[in-house]
Design an enzyme around this catalytic site. Sequence first.
Site, PDB file in Angstrom:
ATOM      1  N   SER A 107       0.734  -1.126   0.025  1.00  0.00           N
ATOM      2  CA  SER A 107       0.096  -0.116  -0.035  1.00  0.00           C
ATOM      3  C   SER A 107       0.911   1.159   0.076  1.00  0.00           C
ATOM      4  CB  SER A 107      -0.867  -0.271   1.027  1.00  0.00           C
ATOM      5  OG  SER A 107      -1.892   1.274   1.336  1.00  0.00           O
ATOM      6  N   MET A 108       0.540   2.071   0.991  1.00  0.00           N
ATOM      7  CA  MET A 108       1.554   3.516   0.977  1.00  0.00           C
ATOM      8  C   MET A 108       3.033   3.093   1.380  1.00  0.00           C
ATOM      9  SD  MET A 108       0.988   6.405   3.965  1.00  0.00           S
ATOM     10  CE  MET A 108       2.008   7.698   4.202  1.00  0.00           C
ATOM     11  N   ASP A 155      -9.398  -2.682  -5.683  1.00  0.00           N
ATOM     12  CA  ASP A 155      -9.225  -3.954  -4.591  1.00  0.00           C
ATOM     13  C   ASP A 155     -10.054  -3.474  -3.347  1.00  0.00           C
ATOM     14  OD1 ASP A 155      -7.633  -1.935  -3.357  1.00  0.00           O
ATOM     15  OD2 ASP A 155      -5.867  -3.190  -3.403  1.00  0.00           O
ATOM     16  N   HIS A 168      -7.800  -5.211  -0.212  1.00  0.00           N
ATOM     17  CA  HIS A 168      -6.418  -4.289  -0.139  1.00  0.00           C
ATOM     18  C   HIS A 168      -5.534  -4.940   1.185  1.00  0.00           C
ATOM     19  CE1 HIS A 168      -3.834  -0.861  -0.706  1.00  0.00           C
ATOM     20  NE2 HIS A 168      -4.241  -0.600   0.387  1.00  0.00           N
TER      21      HIS A 168
END
Length: 642
Positions: free
Chosen positions: A296-297, A542, A593
Amino acid sequence: MNSGVKMTSFLRRRFLRVPSADTSPNPTPSPASIPTGNDHEDYRLVSARTLKQLTHGNIKVKGSKRRNFWIFSVGGLFGVVLAAFFAGNNDLIDLAGIADVNLDSILDVLPSSLVRDARELQEHERAAVNYDSFSVGLHARSQGIEAKHPVIMIPGVISTGLESWGTEENSRQYFRKRLWGSWSMMRALVLDKPGWKRHIMLDKTTGLDPPGIKLRAAQGFDATDFFITGYWIWNKILENLATIGYDPTNAFTAAYDWRMSYQNYEVRDQYFSRLKAHIELASRISNKKVVLLSHSMGSQVLYYFFHWVEAEGHGNGGPNWVNDHVDSWINISGCMLGAMKGMPAVLSGEMKDTAQLNAFAVYGLEKFLSRHERAEIFRAMPGISSMLPMGGEAVWGNLTWAPDDRPNQTHSYGSFINFKEKNSTETKANLTIEDAIPYLWKHSEQWYKDMVMHAYSFGVAHTTKAVESNQNIPAKWVNPLETRLPLAPKLKIYCFYGVGKETERAYFYREDFGPGQAANVTIDTTFSKDRADHGVVMGEGDGTVNLLSSGYMCAKGWKLKRFNPAGVKVKIYEMPHEPDRFSPRGGPNTGDHVDILGRSSLNDLILRVAGGKGEDIEETIHSNIREYAEKVKIYEENSEFF
């Protein structure tokens, strides 16, 4: 008083008995039951005996699962509030004891029927989700896969707990307690909301710690394996890595304070210097290059690090550093071009499954914080704004067209913020992504605009000259459309992400000029038409990151020479969202996610790359990402479109 404690303990044992080991509902499946190669997606990692247990009485579970979960959650929080109220009005209750409220103490006072329902739900989730986590690793080990490259994990937003290290009077009660990522967070939100806000928000001028406050990212595996007790994040990956020979000597997590802008990671915590030293040490001791695993990030953070570590005056590693130290980058669900959800979070503080929070955290924030408070909090976390969408109209479309528009779609995704009423003093027309950024500045404070514009950039570099110039500008380093990959021809990039789950793509807004309103626009929840559900238009992704963000750079962007001049190999493996109907977390075939971190096929792929077998992975694409990527208006310099 002692008799009351004994009675409480008795009741806990009476209603929450844990089954003994010989009655565990999780028998170990045979390693042979785990598929290999591209057959992963055709099977579920659940044994026959477990499947029989799941199907027995499934009608009851299907009908009551969600109801029981929310009754239990709301009941628990309501119990905390009641305890706080009575503690302030009854001398027989020790006020200091409220500070130690946890899940067990909440369960002690719940009605037995609710406890029984919660136990039933927990047992079914354990059977459906907590499949034998080690079986993926055992199967890989049976195929000769073992620990080879050191592994360093860079987590995402929800994955990293933040704990207080302040010793001022107002912080002492929270010392070494996690104010993000634990039950302490929920307790503080209920009992001390002003105090929690003071701790969680950064200084609006410096973007660093407010005076007297000191929050830091928790470190080690404990920082990332669980968000709150029972809500696993990286735990299943850690279990399977351990099965093929990994331990704290050759596997590490590089947690960070995700609230700050990326430049301040180094200013306050020397994060990038520590990460560089960690990689160099791991590589030198093992005599192997490292595998970097981001989610992710964390993928944005790692991309920023690749630029920082090479740059003169920053990491000073030089142009060969990545090539010399990094074997592979496993990019899991990376929001490389941002996330649409980031915009409503900072524009109006909306919390309809927004930002990157799990359902429990969203519920807590919506319950105890107004949307105006939420907007203020998110703006005072400039790291969140790194996920504002990048690429403008070239990537996300204009008012009449977008690359990911579907056949016969009546409303283009390119019209990002929409208004039913277009004749007001504030709003003259609908807005594209490119229009939405200045619109955000207009509806937010000057300190926020200055902080974000200093830290990030959201455009596109259309020439090699522009890309090379941006290599020296830190604000550009987070944007892969304005900078290039490292000059590392031996580096391998694996893009693993979920597809097939509805994801927020556009919004309908209305003005909101009520008395005392800080944010004067809000999502128009009265509007539901076509693909719009209560003001939110859904697209592909997602559940958190849009398909164009997770897939474009991997499918097309890094095929363009100016963004990948060294020819770094990039491989995609998409994972369809096929949730288990018995599990709130989706089970071993989810593409969600966050929950994808527990997916069996993802764990298998990670072990193969870490064990030096990544070359055997075949590219697998289920979505239309290649078709969409070809429609994005970013081209090679020598093409007919340039």
